[in-house]
Design an enzyme around this catalytic site. Structure first.
Site, PDB file in Angstrom:
ATOM      1  N   HIS A 185      -7.512  -5.347  -0.389  1.00 33.78           N
ATOM      2  CA  HIS A 185      -6.217  -4.821  -0.260  1.00 33.78           C
ATOM      3  C   HIS A 185      -5.712  -5.394   1.092  1.00 33.78           C
ATOM      4  O   HIS A 185      -6.534  -5.625   2.038  1.00 33.78           O
ATOM      5  CB  HIS A 185      -6.546  -3.261  -0.120  1.00 33.78           C
ATOM      6  CG  HIS A 185      -5.371  -2.374   0.293  1.00 33.78           C
ATOM      7  ND1 HIS A 185      -4.464  -2.286  -1.044  1.00 33.78           N
ATOM      8  CD2 HIS A 185      -5.068  -1.555   1.000  1.00 33.78           C
ATOM      9  CE1 HIS A 185      -3.813  -1.474  -0.798  1.00 33.78           C
ATOM     10  NE2 HIS A 185      -3.961  -0.880   0.633  1.00 33.78           N
ATOM     11  N   SER A 192       1.036  -1.057  -0.036  1.00 35.33           N
ATOM     12  CA  SER A 192       0.113   0.085   0.093  1.00 35.33           C
ATOM     13  C   SER A 192       0.972   1.140   0.094  1.00 35.33           C
ATOM     14  O   SER A 192       1.815   1.414  -0.903  1.00 35.33           O
ATOM     15  CB  SER A 192      -0.907  -0.213   1.161  1.00 35.33           C
ATOM     16  OG  SER A 192      -1.878   0.994   1.133  1.00 35.33           O
ATOM     17  N   GLU A 198      -9.040  -4.791  -4.827  1.00 35.77           N
ATOM     18  CA  GLU A 198      -8.194  -3.585  -3.931  1.00 35.77           C
ATOM     19  C   GLU A 198      -8.929  -2.518  -3.598  1.00 35.77           C
ATOM     20  O   GLU A 198      -8.739  -2.079  -2.198  1.00 35.77           O
ATOM     21  CB  GLU A 198      -7.232  -2.967  -4.909  1.00 35.77           C
ATOM     22  CG  GLU A 198      -6.171  -3.854  -5.567  1.00 35.77           C
ATOM     23  CD  GLU A 198      -4.890  -3.976  -4.528  1.00 35.77           C
ATOM     24  OE1 GLU A 198      -5.044  -3.735  -3.164  1.00 35.77           O
ATOM     25  OE2 GLU A 198      -3.870  -4.502  -4.889  1.00 35.77           O
TER      26      GLU A 198
END
Ligand SMILES: *[C@@H]1O[C@H](CO)[C@@H](O)[C@H](O)[C@H]1NC(C)=O
Length: 601
Positions: A477, A215, A352
């Site tokens: 994610h 990330s 995501e």
């Protein structure tokens, strides 16, 4: 005789003590460091690991050093330095609703942790080294959450996790030495310099260093890989779900003064000029800044007003990565050349966009029941993202809104609220992760060096680091972090993965495969290992192969080529057309008029 006996007995006695408080010690130019042994198991195998925790790699960034670039530590004190407990996480804000104790807002936080295997290294030059840069939107998180000892043992590498300054403490930018900006990135670089200088003392090979991040950590490794002065600090890069080419992420300097000014207002300071703003921020302790953040967070519309992200400071970042991609089409700038000299694993998860669910509807108790109407998508979500993903001259365009709405409409079940929510997740995932992710992969592979690999992670794992509704089953994610770290994490924010959590057997197997690929890559710059079996084919410009991680892995091609074409070609073309073609009949007749200056609305 008595004397000898005495010495003998004493020595024996001492040896006894030493083995009962057995600990590893390394000698470095900084002083001696005492670690701790730990034992970890993985799939019925036991490993002994050395942990060295909470080592300060930079001077505490407090007092005169607050908001400044980090300064190196030249000597550790006390000597030997007890590296047996984690150092403080950096002061941070609870942007995503995770719990942060206000009394834990420590600005003295520049610590790192080293996990070294007990086994012999694979090469006489020492263990390959993997340095992890954590995520959290440049606003939260700590390296301490990611316990490196399973990855270190199973893969036989040294794992280093780091803290770096976050949010205003890490990214305030006044464009001068008071706060030069990107302090968090300089912290990361300082930790990498530390690894380069001292990791040999821990048995590491300073010429086989891999940086990996997730990330904002993946965006960070991307930015480090685009900074040519980092040459020699690392050779391999793994970006898990994040690219610095997200539009509107990297800001101009004056854009980071705005959130500071906004916070100063909330702190009841005068804010007529930058001097007053800086003075206010400088005199506010971390608790006050945190409280101001909480006030702003209460209104989700103000969220973007209080974000601090990397800035074009003229030193670490000379231009925006979005521009570099554009430039590289005709000529490779030094940044891109450096990036292409490194080996690169780049990856994306199937869903995501899941992390934005909280922002779509932060008031919902249960993410499970999130329902959206087509109007929510068309009238709120799409208009809110438009200024973030298009060139600034088109802030608002009905043509673009309709185009995006049509592209992301669920045409098969148009009135099914859950499916509309899924489409919103896809839209947000595409613009923040998927499209920039493929873009950075193509930027890398488009050069002579092609040590380039792409993965997709779609495994529906049992537990998630962030809240995930059951209908989201393609890998949210952060879902790959569990497998990558052998499920040795301390994610307790959402009751995620911590303690002795043991996933289903197929996940252990997935974890073993991923850790083997990751650590092979760290050792040989090739995830397939030294002999290079070809189970993970290279990502090349014309074939675009990728490895899909799931219950059973498989190879695919041209991941998200469709979305990249839409966002990086079609949308800009339409935008350009709207801007240039003032006389086009359709724009004059519709409400989508472009004015005489070429501005569109
Ligand atoms: C996991 O891997 C082992 C071999 O290490 C294999 O015997 C087992 O069948 C695998 N289990 C699953 C559920 O895939």
């Amino acid at each position: 005789m008595v004397q000898v006996c005495f010495v003998f007995v004493t020595c024996f006695f001492l040896a006894g003590i030493v083995s009962s408080v057995d600990f590893p010690r390394v000698s470095t130019k900084l002083g001696d460091i005492n670690g701790v042994y730990s034992t970890v198991s993985f799939k019925n195998r036991e490993f002994k690991v050395k942990r060295f925790l909470g080592i300060p790699y930079a001077m505490p960034p407090v007092g005169k050093l607050r908001f400044k670039k980090p300064e190196p530590v030249e000597i550790l004190s006390p000597n030997p330095f007890p590296a047996d407990t984690f150092g403080s996480p950096c002061a941070q804000v609870d942007m995503f609703g995770q719990k942060i104790a206000e009394n834990s807002l420590t600005e003295d936080c520049l610590f790192l942790n080293v996990y070294a295997p007990h086994q012999d290294p694979d090469k006489v030059t020492g263990h390959a080294v993997m340095v992890f840069i954590h995520g959290g939107g440049f606003s939260l998180g700590t390296g301490n959450t990611y316990i490196g000892d399973r990855l270190a043992s199973v893969g036989n590498v040294i794992v280093v996790t780091i803290n770096y300054r976050l949010w205003i403490w890490g990214f305030l930018d006044f464009n001068d030495e008071r706060a030069p900006g990107n302090m968090g990135l300089w912290d990361q670089q300082m930790a990498l310099k530390w690894v380069n200088k001292y990791i040999e003392s821990f048995g590491g090979d300073k010429d086989r260093v891999t940086i990996f991040g997730q990330s904002a950590g993946a965006i960070s490794v991307g930015l480090q890989a685009l900074y040519p002065k980092n040459k020699g600090l690392f050779q391999n890069v793994i970006a898990e779900s994040g690219s610095p080419t997200v539009m509107s992420l990297v800001k101009n300097i004056n854009e980071n003064i705005q959130p500071a000014a906004y916070l100063a207002q909330l702190l009841n300071c005068r804010t007529e000029n930058n001097e007053q703003v800086f003075e206010c921020i400088q005199k506010s302790d971390s608790e006050s800044l945190f409280k101001a953040f909480k006030i702003a967070l209460a209104d989700p519309r103000l969220f973007w007003n209080i974000m601090f992200t990397p800035t074009i400071d003229g030193e670490f970042l000379k231009s925006s990565p979005v521009k570099l991609v554009e430039q590289a089409k005709t000529d490779a700038p030094a940044e891109v050349e450096f990036f292409r000299s490194l080996s690169f694993i780049n990856g994306l998860n199937g869903d995501e966009g899941g992390m934005w669910i909280q922002m779509i509807d932060g008031t919902k108790e249960s993410y499970e029941d999130l329902k959206l109407s087509q109007e929510d998508l068309d009238d709120n979500i799409i208009p809110s993202i438009l200024p973030l993903v298009t060139a600034s001259r088109v802030k608002d365009s009905n043509v673009l809104k309709s185009l995006i709405s049509s592209k992301y409409k669920d045409w098969k079940t148009p009135y099914e609220p859950k499916n509309i929510a899924k489409q919103a997740v896809k839209l947000l995932g595409d613009i923040y992760f998927t499209v920039p992710g493929i873009e950075i992969g193509r930027l890398h592979v488009n050069g002579p060096n092609s040590g380039s690999y792409l993965y997709r992670f779609t495994a529906g794992v049992e537990r998630h680091p962030i809240p995930t509704p059951s209908w989201m089953d393609l890998g949210n994610h952060a879902d790959e972090i569990g497998p990558v770290f052998g499920y040795h994490l301390d994610f307790d924010w959402f009751g995620g993965i911590k303690g002795e959590y043991s996933p289903p057997e197929w996940e252990w197997n997935l974890s073993e495969r991923m850790m083997t690929f990751w650590t092979n890559f760290a050792k040989y710059s090739n995830p397939n290992g030294q002999d290079g079996s070809n189970s993970w084919p290279k990502y090349t410009i014309d074939r675009e192969h990728y490895l899909n991680f799931d219950r059973r892995d498989h190879v695919g091609q041209y991941l998200h080529a469709d979305e990249v074409d839409f966002w990086r070609k079609i949308v800009p073309m339409v935008e350009e057309q709207c801007h240039d073609d003032k006389l086009s009949a359709f724009s004059r007749k519709s409400s989508d008029t472009c004015d005489a200056e070429g501005g569109c609305n």
